[in-house]
Design a protein around this motif. Structure first.
Motif, short mmCIF file in Angstrom:
data_model
loop_
_atom_site.label_atom_id
_atom_site.label_comp_id
_atom_site.label_asym_id
_atom_site.label_seq_id
_atom_site.Cartn_x
_atom_site.Cartn_y
_atom_site.Cartn_z
N TYR A 160 34.68 -1.67 20.10
CA TYR A 160 35.30 -2.83 20.21
C TYR A 160 34.29 -4.01 19.71
CZ TYR A 160 39.87 -0.82 21.18
OH TYR A 160 40.47 -0.03 21.48
N LEU A 161 32.24 -3.80 20.19
CA LEU A 161 31.61 -4.77 20.18
C LEU A 161 31.20 -4.65 18.93
CD1 LEU A 161 30.35 -5.03 23.80
CD2 LEU A 161 31.40 -5.99 22.89
N ARG A 162 31.78 -3.70 18.05
CA ARG A 162 30.93 -3.33 16.98
C ARG A 162 29.54 -2.17 17.17
NH1 ARG A 162 32.66 -9.04 14.21
NH2 ARG A 162 34.79 -8.81 14.89
N VAL A 163 29.45 -1.73 17.82
CA VAL A 163 28.03 -1.20 18.22
C VAL A 163 28.26 0.11 17.29
CG1 VAL A 163 26.76 0.28 19.65
CG2 VAL A 163 27.37 -2.19 19.98
N GLY A 164 27.43 0.33 16.42
CA GLY A 164 27.47 1.93 15.55
C GLY A 164 27.29 3.30 16.48
N ALA A 165 27.34 4.24 16.31
CA ALA A 165 27.48 5.42 16.88
C ALA A 165 26.50 5.88 17.07
CB ALA A 165 28.34 6.14 16.38
N ARG A 166 25.53 5.78 16.42
CA ARG A 166 23.58 5.86 16.77
C ARG A 166 22.96 5.31 17.64
NH1 ARG A 166 21.36 10.62 14.50
NH2 ARG A 166 22.02 11.46 12.49
N ASP A 167 23.44 3.59 17.47
CA ASP A 167 23.13 3.37 19.06
C ASP A 167 23.44 3.46 20.33
OD1 ASP A 167 21.05 1.49 17.08
OD2 ASP A 167 22.69 0.44 16.93
N PHE A 168 24.62 4.02 20.10
CA PHE A 168 25.10 4.01 21.70
C PHE A 168 24.99 5.47 21.51
CE2 PHE A 168 28.68 6.25 23.48
CZ PHE A 168 29.15 5.99 24.37
N GLU A 169 24.93 6.41 21.13
CA GLU A 169 24.29 7.78 21.69
C GLU A 169 22.72 7.70 22.05
OE1 GLU A 169 25.42 10.84 22.21
OE2 GLU A 169 27.57 10.08 20.98
N SER A 170 21.65 6.54 21.63
CA SER A 170 20.74 6.19 21.82
C SER A 170 20.47 5.80 23.21
CB SER A 170 19.74 5.50 21.12
OG SER A 170 18.83 5.01 21.16
N ILE A 171 21.32 4.83 23.32
CA ILE A 171 21.56 4.58 24.62
C ILE A 171 22.19 5.16 25.84
CG2 ILE A 171 22.76 1.91 25.99
CD1 ILE A 171 23.21 0.55 23.77
#
Length: 245
Positions: A160-171
């Protein structure tokens, strides 16, 4: 200004994620003070009228509650983590007032993560939303472990916050440990070649380098510095594993 005070207090208690969240809330309050107005609330039962800064804080608190309740059990450690942040940022009286309003108005109704995130998307930059995910993972980890249900809820919020999948996995890799964590942080597969590893490191170093973030915003810059260190640490781990010079 309020935003810098909130950022400093947030950093003191919760390091970089707390600084970002403090700066975010403080900036919103500062803007309301300058404009003399408010933003539209995200809750279904509230009317279209000017709102107080507390409504913004309630949106943040609502996201926290979604993560806390994600696994079907309310952890006291997670609740204390959130409460301590609000106490340290706003003081006892205001924090208690926020939680009281939350209990009376929000907890009795269904919380829409989609609408809350839409509200935040209109008022924050991408770098700040990344820091918000850090804060939510910090809440999930407060009881010693991040459950699959909590990961799922934060992933939903990230969407919903429009954060990319790669960035999510990295965090997530910075909070949920696994054998290939270093590769996830660099956003590559474990089968990547040495050259691909080096390229990924260069790209991530550029992406999270403090100079690539708005340098006028010290709180966001500090958060980027923390992630930049994680990227360096991940690369050094892969270097040692593969013997990359």
């Amino acid at each position: 200004m309020i935003k810098w005070f909130a950022a400093i207090v947030g950093y003191y208690f919760f390091r970089f994620p707390g600084a970002i969240l403090g700066f975010l809330v403080g900036s919103f309050i500062d803007n309301l003070s300058r404009k003399g107005g408010g933003a539209q609330t995200m809750f279904d039962d509230m009317t279209r009228q000017s709102v107080s800064p507390a409504d913004f804080e309630l949106n943040l608190l609502s996201l926290c509650s979604l993560v806390i309740k994600a696994d079907g059990q309310v952890s006291q450690r997670e609740m204390d983590y959130v409460r301590q942040y609000f106490l340290s940022t706003y003081g006892k009286d205001k924090a208690n007032a926020i939680f009281r309003t939350f209990n009376e108005v929000v907890k009795k109704r269904e919380i829409s993560a989609r609408r809350i995130c839409s509200f935040l998307n209109q008022r924050t930059r991408y770098e700040v939303r990344l820091q918000l995910l850090h804060f939510l993972f910090g809440i999930a980890q407060a009881d010693g472990a991040v459950s699959n249900a909590e990961i799922g809820k934060i992933k939903e919020i990230a969407g919903y916050l429009r954060v990319g999948a790669r960035d999510f996995e990295s965090i997530m890799a910075m909070f949920v440990k696994s054998a290939d964590n270093a590769y996830k942080i660099l956003e590559i597969e474990k089968t990547a070649s040495d050259e691909e590893v080096k390229k990924a490191y260069r790209n991530m170093a550029k992406k999270y380098h403090p100079d690539r973030v708005n340098t006028q915003n010290e709180a966001i810059k500090q958060g980027a510095e923390e992630k930049f260190k994680e990227v360096q640490k991940a690369y050094e781990e892969i270097q040692a594993e593969r013997g990359i010079g």
